[in-house]
Design a protein around this motif. Structure first.
Motif, short mmCIF file in Angstrom:
data_model
loop_
_atom_site.label_atom_id
_atom_site.label_comp_id
_atom_site.label_asym_id
_atom_site.label_seq_id
_atom_site.Cartn_x
_atom_site.Cartn_y
_atom_site.Cartn_z
N LEU A 276 5.09 6.78 2.97
CA LEU A 276 5.90 5.87 3.73
C LEU A 276 7.25 6.49 3.58
O LEU A 276 7.97 6.64 2.48
CB LEU A 276 5.73 4.40 3.26
N THR B 78 0.72 -0.92 -0.20
CA THR B 78 0.07 -0.02 -0.04
C THR B 78 0.80 1.10 -0.08
O THR B 78 2.13 1.15 0.66
CB THR B 78 -0.78 -0.15 1.17
N HIS B 79 0.38 2.24 -0.76
CA HIS B 79 1.18 3.65 -0.73
C HIS B 79 0.09 4.77 -0.48
O HIS B 79 -0.74 4.72 -1.13
CB HIS B 79 1.85 3.81 -1.84
N CYS C 26 4.94 9.24 -1.90
CA CYS C 26 4.43 8.26 -0.89
C CYS C 26 4.81 8.76 0.39
O CYS C 26 5.95 9.21 0.88
CB CYS C 26 5.29 6.93 -1.29
N MET D 121 10.20 7.34 -4.18
CA MET D 121 8.81 7.40 -4.62
C MET D 121 8.34 8.80 -4.37
O MET D 121 7.72 9.23 -3.33
CB MET D 121 7.89 6.42 -3.81
N HIS E 94 10.11 4.71 1.52
CA HIS E 94 9.42 4.82 0.34
C HIS E 94 9.94 6.10 -0.40
O HIS E 94 10.44 6.21 -1.62
CB HIS E 94 8.21 4.31 -0.09
CU LIG Z 1 5.18 3.89 -0.82
#
Ligand SMILES: [Cu+2]
Length: 601
Positions: free
Chosen positions: A585, A533-534, A583, A593, A588
């Motif tokens: 996260l 999931t992002h 993203c 990202m 990430h």
């Molecule tokens: Cu991500």
């Protein structure tokens, strides 16, 4: 046998030991004497952060010793507090925030610092992203953030420098509306959920690069295999296992980092510390949930209480009553509860992979507790979760299950489709050419769908009413009203084993900015080509999510993208300048990202 479960890690800690260590200390910031507490010592400072209100703020970023696990560790803090003080602004005022970098020389959290006001509309040079908005705040320097407050609701703020956010530099941001708040309640609490690690976050990233599967050692067992084989037949079970082996991942890999590394906190307190919000029977209590984690999605419920969701990402929605909601990293949800009939209720927030939880209590007086539920069973990812199933896309919702369906057996083409070769099937989505033959892209989704009515992995058919994006409806019409003049499609891409993350296979370092024309209304369509999931966050501009028909659904600042999903939202490019788009996260974002969005005349 020909299947394998890769990513073994002999040095992973034993779960029972981990469970013991988790939340050993109630947690909190320590006095400046370097005092080491006895295990289990409930610190006075544990609990809700200070609340600072008005228009003038002095925030001092430094390093403070904390203890959440029985070990004393440095944290990145604001005014010596973790979480940072809750800031209370008022819509229609101008705020002045003087942020001073008081990090000690040689801090593991770096030299420079910054604060980003998440979800806040402001001039680009006040957004707090080093390299885009400004140069960051140098050691000893004070930066003045000054801007008009043009919105109301529940938001948060955090460092945008290195890993300071992981290390504690986050706080709640509450903006009272200019008009009297229609949602006024008898009690009003922030519930800020975060993930703490004793590790130096730099070391954690190094470990993710070297051993991406470290925290997912709980592979499915021979017993699981035999049970599946009895139920689904040996051939189907073997095919399922082979397919997972081919994807070099296991079906329990739901997050890169979990409670094997993290200790989860509620308002800066472990479960042992038991953050408590008081109520009197019959009162209306507003809970402002904020997920300020670096990497952790939480599934939240309060056994015995219905929760009425009244706002998402700070913006009002038509009230919807649920038993449970999933909160992606960086999202906020305001819910109203009316506790009564018993003296204590547990606020239970388990992580998405069911490796741990944090709990707190709503109670009529301090010191009470209600039973804490068991963690739900570990969810198993299915091919449909990754947009490869095809068979059960129509069956989201309460009746659907998380178990593999017979459709999974049709994975013969898996190896090929993962390498981007389209075999037959008229409905194959197009993928950007930059994904083809790209060593940073390990898979592509073949049948992505919006999944707006899907409660999500691990939440389907659990007997509870679970919030979905499809249930969220802004209380206002599309604030722009124009049809989007064009669509930008971006694919979320990655390579699990390399721990490499990107948009369209191109990491930030190699990417051109996305250019938007000032004033235009456009559509962004995201396709998640990964199995993670992002939560995707666009700075400075709203993300107005569309439903399956392309109609305006709900206004957000962070859009959760489950594996194999395709979701669209409208953006009005009404703020000039350079904005971050990434993203949320943390690891990430740090590994690629991320894109710059440039709004130009
Ligand atoms: Cu991500």
């Amino acid at each position: 046998m020909s299947f394998r479960f890769p990513g073994g890690n002999a040095d992973a800690p034993h779960p029972s030991r981990r469970r013991f260590v988790q939340g050993l200390a109630a947690g909190g910031t320590l006095a400046a004497f370097g005092l080491v507490p006895r295990p289990g010592w409930a610190l006075k400072g544990a609990g809700p952060a200070d609340v600072l209100g008005g228009t003038e703020f002095d925030l001092r970023i430094g390093e403070t010793l904390v203890n959440f696990t029985g070990r004393t560790r440095p944290a990145a803090t604001v005014n010596g507090s973790l979480p940072a003080p809750t800031l209370r602004w008022r819509e229609g005022t101008t705020v002045n925030l003087r942020v001073t970098n008081a990090l000690p020389h040689g801090s593991i959290f770096g030299h420079h610092t910054s604060i980003h006001w998440h979800g806040i509309l402001l001039p680009a040079n006040m957004d707090g992203v080093p390299g885009l908005s400004f140069n960051g705040i140098a050691p000893g320097e004070t930066f003045l953030y000054r801007f008009d407050v043009r919105q109301a609701g529940t938001y948060w703020y955090h460092s945008h420098s290195g890993f300071q956010e992981q290390a504690g530099l986050y706080g709640a941001l509450i903006i009272d509306p200019a008009e009297p708040d229609p949602l006024r309640c008898d009690r009003d609490y922030v519930v800020l959920l975060t993930d703490w690690t004793d590790l130096d976050p730099n070391a954690l990233l190094r470990r993710l690069k070297k051993m991406p599967g470290h925290d997912n050692y709980s592979k499915r067992t021979v017993g699981d295999f035999l049970r599946d084989a009895r139920r689904d037949g040996l051939a189907a079970t073997l095919a399922d296992r082979r397919m997972w082996g081919a994807m070099r991942m296991t079906p329990t890999d739901l997050s890169d980092v979990n409670a094997n590394t993290y200790t989860y906190l509620m308002n800066g307190t472990t479960s042992l510390g038991n953050w408590t919000g008081l109520f009197r029977s019959g009162e209306k209590v507003r809970l402002r949930f904020i997920n300020g984690s670096a990497m952790t999605y939480f599934d939240v419920r309060i056994p015995g209480l219905k929760m009425t969701v009244v706002a998402a990402d700070g913006q009002p929605v038509h009230p919807v009553t649920v038993d449970e909601f999933r909160i992606a990293v960086a999202e906020t949800f305001d819910v109203i509860v009316e506790p009564g009939g018993q003296d204590a209720f547990t606020i239970f927030a388990q992580d998405m992979g069911r490796t741990g939880y944090v709990s707190g209590t709503l109670a009529t007086r301090e010191g009470l507790r209600a039973p804490v539920p068991e963690l739900d069973p570990r969810p198993i990812l299915t091919m449909a979760d990754m947009g490869h199933g095809g068979m059960d896309h129509g069956s989201h919702g309460a009746g659907a299950t998380d178990r593999p369906t017979p459709g999974m057996g049709a994975m013969a083409g898996m190896d090929h489709s993962m390498h981007g070769m389209d075999h037959g099937g008229g409905a194959m989505p197009s993928h950007p050419a930059s994904e083809n033959g790209n060593p940073l892209v390990d898979m592509q989704t073949m049948a992505p769908v919006p999944k707006l009515d899907d409660p999500g992995i691990g939440l389907r058919g659990n007997g509870r009413k679970v919030l979905t994006y499809g249930m969220l409806r802004s209380t206002f019409d599309d604030p722009d009203g124009r049809d989007p003049g064009r669509t930008i499609e971006l694919h979320l891409t990655g390579h699990m084993e390399k721990f490499a993350w990107s948009f369209d296979g191109i990491p930030f370092a190699d990417a051109e900015p996305l250019r938007l024309n000032y004033g235009e209304r456009l559509r962004i369509t995201l396709v998640n080509d990964t199995m993670m999931t992002h939560p995707i966050h666009l700075h400075g501009l709203w993300s107005d999510i569309e439903d399956e028909r392309g109609d305006f659904l709900v206004r957000k600042h962070t859009v959760d993208m489950p594996p194999g999903s395709r979701r669209s939202y409208r953006v009005r490019a009404d703020a000039l300048g350079r904005w971050a788009y990434h993203c949320h996260l943390l690891y990430h974002m740090e590994t690629g990202m991320f894109r710059e969005v440039r709004v130009e005349e």
